[in-house]
Design an enzyme around this catalytic site. Structure first.
Site, mmCIF file in Angstrom:
data_model
loop_
_atom_site.group_PDB
_atom_site.id
_atom_site.type_symbol
_atom_site.label_atom_id
_atom_site.label_comp_id
_atom_site.label_asym_id
_atom_site.label_seq_id
_atom_site.Cartn_x
_atom_site.Cartn_y
_atom_site.Cartn_z
ATOM 1 C CB THR A 68 3.244 -15.841 11.854
ATOM 2 O OG1 THR A 68 2.668 -14.565 11.646
ATOM 3 C CG2 THR A 68 4.631 -15.847 11.232
ATOM 4 C CD GLU A 100 8.086 -6.543 0.375
ATOM 5 O OE1 GLU A 100 7.707 -7.221 -0.594
ATOM 6 O OE2 GLU A 100 7.538 -6.548 1.475
ATOM 7 C CB THR A 121 -0.919 0.013 1.239
ATOM 8 O OG1 THR A 121 -1.856 -1.033 1.113
ATOM 9 C CG2 THR A 121 -1.668 1.325 1.325
#
Lengths: 490, 490
Positions: A490, A335, A226
């Site tokens: 997770t 990233e 985002t």
């Protein structure tokens, strides 16, 4: 499948990190001082939107002391998050006037959250309004943004409890702005905040300021990248011209970057102009052609003729420059990125053609992995140009046709090192060069690189002054990108 | 940048491998027998196109003993390789009639090779014609294909010397076809060859055959994922209908796969129909509406009304089925792939809308890395749908408009395990489900997975019979993909 374990020097956290230290390599992008627009205040507070975040501020507030014109541009994704639809509606109802500011939370995107999500977004707006003592009007005055996990409801009470704390923490110095810039982050490895001063030619003795913060390119499973940005200035802009001015700036900045080509459900760029530094008698900037005699907008034209007003031109440049630098910071934080790549495409035809080619190169997995591998792979760059939408013919058009008169024999591709050293030609007018491999390797060792493409490198062309140029920024595609985005939930 | 060393169980070679053994997991895709169309011969030979290949056949020949109708579809990339432009021209000049077959080389794409490249492609065609004793006509009779390195000239003498050897090695049994299928490979980990028999309703006592080979999804630095396919049948097809029949089949097969979204400079699917099994008196299959009284084509219509001829329908199905299975093999061999993913999108509107959504999901880095990470990430799937071209509004259309009346609240997403066990609903009519994580994990452990999206899951809908459905196949995005494509040039 054999799982591969990678040890990486920078492990990107997917929840509020134990330590929020800025990596050494990124510290040069984080300012230690700033010059902030008058009449704006910034602050943050801890809500603990994500249960695992017990420590870091995750609610930010940017407030204009006086209600002011505001506008925003939003994601075009069909699945628009609740804060996007609520903010869009507010801007329409208020016709871009009388805004107090923006309230932001990180940790939860409030996307795909139905009616409850919409009510929660409205509650955030109302809570912020209540702090500033706004009368309980029909139409709230605070824009809303969220970023984080998709498909979960906001822990709205935590947020509405934190908003007054953020309000109490409002201030106008650098640390206040930095706190807010930090609070909107998700997996960014550094906060992105820029501030500048500028003047307008008609009254150059007045110093204006413009400041902006952004977050993006951080990916939390299962979130999107985002992109949020907030830009504030103390110049005066006519509310009816705010949108056009913002879009014009966004075109060549936030809309000219790609980390991985996905457009999220939450992207928002908000812009506030409160006139706090504007001297008496100075009119708000506007596109003059748009106004009828009574001063109201004649028609909403998203692409008006370029302004001839020197003040408007100067402001547009200041806004565009700031947004460009913010957008580039997002790519710097891509990233797993090891490369910062500028793609420059020139065309005789029109800017859209150049931009389509640039986008195609910037979003090609093959080009981006090659860059990661430090490979001077012009073949993949060419291939990406060749299948760009609007360049490549569609199945309905017979193969020989060529909608824009594209001539592969006029295509040239070079690598430009950003240290000013000599250009490395890879393809010259459709003919491959014998590439100096050592030189290619040298250029590709650097973090920064520019790819220059000329779609109309016609023989006898004397220069490129009459060409259109599209500039696009992207990063490479690495193992770390896959690790970050392929991680187990997770 | 810290280089990461990965040890992987399957190291994909970028040049002719020392051992051409098929990985155990892929052996089930390689047939040990086949039923090949009459009147076709296949063979291969070693030319050593890549200097490092001293051993493996890299020239393939598929020949029809009698000249026959042929057609092909080519890459739409603007940078078309020499073999593509030469073959395209041949097909036009011959109006799809009187072809001998196809000659293929691997090891060099003959792309971006200028005039010399074009001459070399023509020389390959001429050399093959000479072998079959074709009169030295103006227009050659053999289609040409190449795959391999871009930007290098063919070692044409090596190839033209090898072509007669391939001709001498021609034969009609399984091993001959397999040799050819192997010779066209680049970094495929297994040869892709399928053969079947079929009948036509009007004379079911006749057994026809159809066989096809393909290569693709193998990436050699600095090459593209070139997709080549050759399909042959001993049925009779009217030359003027060949193209339409092929395109119809390609639409839902080779044009419905993606490994990494790049369209190469060399993609070609060639189709030959030599009537060798057709009994006396049986007319070639054709679209009847296309023909005027004198039997010639009325107009070239790439999208004619669907045929009502049962023979045509049966043949179209046989061709489409074969091409679909070949196309799926390419995805099975996707670089670094650990997952084989079927994306099925249903829409009330039209097939293009469904297909655009499917393509968007299949080419999203975020979806593909999530699949690699075995993550039931419906949020990313939704996001990809939401920014698909033709669904997402463009900047020129005001934000509230919605060209196709898309309703986010009617979108449903499920995972379908391919073992027939229960569907896992992730999003139902715009509302997220509480997902059973253990079940999600279980489904995502399997290699095969189906993602089912319904864009019009309206309340009260009783079934999906009246919906359009687009099916697309793709694989995941892994560390190995980055390794393969980010590798240094050797």
């Amino acid at each position: 499948m054999k799982r591969v374990c990678l040890s990486l020097s920078q492990y990107r956290n997917y929840s509020a990190p134990a330590e929020r230290s800025i990596p050494a390599a990124k510290q040069k992008y984080v300012p230690t001082t700033g010059t902030y627009p008058k009449g704006f205040l910034a602050g943050s507070a801890h809500a603990g939107v994500k249960a695992s975040n017990t420590k870091y501020d995750d609610v930010a507030l940017i407030i204009s002391e006086k209600p002011c014109p505001a506008t925003a541009i939003f994601t075009r994704n069909l699945f628009k998050a609740a804060p996007v639809t609520v903010s869009r509606d507010l801007l329409e109802q208020r016709r871009s006037e009388g805004f107090r500011g923006v309230v932001v939370n990180s940790g939860c995107a409030n996307a795909v959250t139905g009616i409850e999500g919409r009510q929660n977004a409205q509650a955030m707006s109302t809570a912020a309004d209540a702090c500033s003592g706004a009368a309980a009007e029909c139409v709230p005055q605070t824009i809303v943004m969220s970023t984080g996990v998709i498909g979960q409801q906001l822990p709205i009470d935590k947020i509405t409890n934190a908003i007054p704390k953020a309000y109490a923490a409002l201030g106008s110095n650098h640390q206040h702005w930095m706190n807010a810039a930090q609070a909107i982050c998700t997996t960014d490895t550094f906060p992105k905040l820029i501030s500048r001063t500028f003047t307008l030619p008609s009254h150059p003795q007045t110093t204006y300021s413009i400041a902006g913060m952004t977050k993006g390119a951080g990916m939390i499973h299962p979130n999107m990248a985002t992109l949020l940005a907030i830009v504030c200035t103390d110049a005066a802009i006519h509310p009816d011209s705010m949108q056009t001015i913002l879009r014009e700036a966004a075109n060549t900045t936030f809309n000219s970057i790609s980390v991985d080509g996905d457009t999220s459900t939450n992207d928002t760029v908000a812009f506030f102009a409160n006139a706090a530094a504007t001297p008496e008698g100075v009119q708000p900037l506007a596109y003059p052609e748009m106004y009828s005699k009574n001063g109201r907008l004649k028609k909403k034209d998203l692409r008006p003729a370029p302004s001839t007003d020197p003040d408007h031109i100067a402001f547009q440049a200041a806004l565009t420059d700031l947004m460009r630098d913010l957008a580039k910071l997002i790519v710097r934080d891509g990233e797993g990125a090891t490369k910062f790549v500028t793609i420059r495409v020139r065309s005789d035809k029109n800017i859209m053609v150049a931009k389509r080619a640039a986008v195609s190169i910037a979003t090609s997995s093959l080009v981006k992995t090659a860059l990661y591998g430090k490979d001077a792979n012009w073949g993949r760059i060419l291939c990406a140009i060749g299948y760009a939408p609007m360049l490549m013919d569609s199945p309905e058009i017979p193969m020989r046709s060529n909608p824009i008169g594209f001539e592969p024999g006029n295509t040239s591709v070079s690598f430009l090192p950003t240290d000013g050293s000599e250009e490395l030609r890879l393809l010259v007018r459709g003919e491959p060069e014998k590439v100096d491999e050592a030189r290619a390797k040298q250029i590709l060792e650097a973090e920064d690189l520019e790819i220059l493409v000329n779609l109309d490198d016609r023989p006898g062309r004397m220069g490129d002054e009459d060409q259109r140029e599209a500039v696009f920024w992207t990063c490479d595609f690495s193992h770390e990108y896959v690790t970050i985005n392929g991680d187990y939930r997770t």
